[in-house]
Design a protein around this motif. Structure first.
Motif, PDB file in Angstrom:
ATOM      1  N   GLU A  81       0.161  47.476 147.683  1.00 45.77           N
ATOM      2  CA  GLU A  81      -0.945  47.453 146.710  1.00 45.77           C
ATOM      3  C   GLU A  81      -0.435  47.077 145.319  1.00 45.77           C
ATOM      4  OE1 GLU A  81      -3.962  50.876 148.452  1.00 45.77           O
ATOM      5  OE2 GLU A  81      -2.191  51.497 147.326  1.00 45.77           O
ATOM      6  N   GLY A 108       0.509  43.398 145.170  1.00 48.76           N
ATOM      7  CA  GLY A 108      -0.697  42.575 145.163  1.00 48.76           C
ATOM      8  C   GLY A 108      -1.376  42.569 143.804  1.00 48.76           C
ATOM      9  N   LEU A 109      -1.488  43.746 143.186  1.00 44.78           N
ATOM     10  CA  LEU A 109      -2.129  43.819 141.874  1.00 44.78           C
ATOM     11  C   LEU A 109      -1.279  43.123 140.817  1.00 44.78           C
ATOM     12  CD1 LEU A 109      -4.425  44.695 140.094  1.00 44.78           C
ATOM     13  CD2 LEU A 109      -3.394  46.959 139.917  1.00 44.78           C
ATOM     14  N   SER A 110       0.033  43.282 140.891  1.00 46.83           N
ATOM     15  CA  SER A 110       0.922  42.601 139.946  1.00 46.83           C
ATOM     16  C   SER A 110       0.734  41.092 140.034  1.00 46.83           C
ATOM     17  CB  SER A 110       2.381  42.974 140.238  1.00 46.83           C
ATOM     18  OG  SER A 110       3.257  42.234 139.428  1.00 46.83           O
ATOM     19  N   LEU A 111       0.652  40.572 141.234  1.00 49.26           N
ATOM     20  CA  LEU A 111       0.442  39.137 141.417  1.00 49.26           C
ATOM     21  C   LEU A 111      -0.933  38.704 140.916  1.00 49.26           C
ATOM     22  CD1 LEU A 111       2.070  38.754 144.925  1.00 49.26           C
ATOM     23  CD2 LEU A 111       2.915  37.790 142.780  1.00 49.26           C
ATOM     24  N   ALA A 112      -1.937  39.556 141.113  1.00 57.23           N
ATOM     25  CA  ALA A 112      -3.281  39.226 140.626  1.00 57.23           C
ATOM     26  C   ALA A 112      -3.303  39.145 139.105  1.00 57.23           C
ATOM     27  CB  ALA A 112      -4.295  40.268 141.116  1.00 57.23           C
ATOM     28  N   ALA A 139      -1.798  35.938 138.008  1.00 56.46           N
ATOM     29  CA  ALA A 139      -2.549  34.746 138.400  1.00 56.46           C
ATOM     30  C   ALA A 139      -3.205  34.101 137.188  1.00 56.46           C
ATOM     31  CB  ALA A 139      -3.599  35.095 139.454  1.00 56.46           C
ATOM     32  N   SER A 174       4.580  36.398 150.253  1.00 53.83           N
ATOM     33  CA  SER A 174       3.516  37.367 150.538  1.00 53.83           C
ATOM     34  C   SER A 174       3.219  37.432 152.028  1.00 53.83           C
ATOM     35  CB  SER A 174       2.249  37.023 149.747  1.00 53.83           C
ATOM     36  OG  SER A 174       1.669  35.810 150.200  1.00 53.83           O
TER      37      SER A 174
END
Length: 123
Positions: free
Chosen positions: A45, A48-52, A55, A93
């Motif tokens: 999680e 994923g949030l770090s990548l979002a 973005a 990912s």
């Protein structure tokens, strides 16, 4: 959202931004550990949030500040690396979501320790 969550998100964002502008780190080194500690996220999680967050071109202003501050940024190199980063992030990912989060967390920790030792003892 309660006030504790909002404050946690603000602190994570500010610290990641400060460290990113100051030392070029933010996502993995700052945001992921803080999301695990303060938000109770698991490794997947948090990643994923770090990548979002990344973005969006959140670091462009900091890069531009370096560029205009007398430390030229090679924008052509940045674009080439960014395109490859997108491809690499997609491939990485795909692997990460198949790995158990405890194993992924240990791999993440080893990468941070190796990087810290190299920086500490390197020239």
């Amino acid at each position: 959202m309660n006030i504790t969550l909002i404050v946690s998100l603000l602190i994570i964002g500010l610290l990641a931004g400060i460290f990113s502008g100051f030392m070029g780190v933010g996502g993995g080194v700052v945001m992921i550990p803080l999301m695990i500690m303060f938000l109770g996220y698991d490794q997947h999680e948090a990643q994923g949030l770090s990548l979002a967050v990344l973005a969006v071109p959140v670091t462009f202003i900091a890069a531009y500040t370096y560029h205009t501050g007398g430390h030229p940024v090679n924008w052509k190199f940045a674009l080439i690396i960014a395109v490859c980063f997108v491809i690499g992030a997609w491939v990485g990912s795909k692997f990460a979501i198949k790995i158990d989060q405890d194993v992924l967390k240990k791999i993440f920790a080893v990468v941070l320790v190796v990087a810290a030792i190299k920086l500490f003892f390197g020239k």
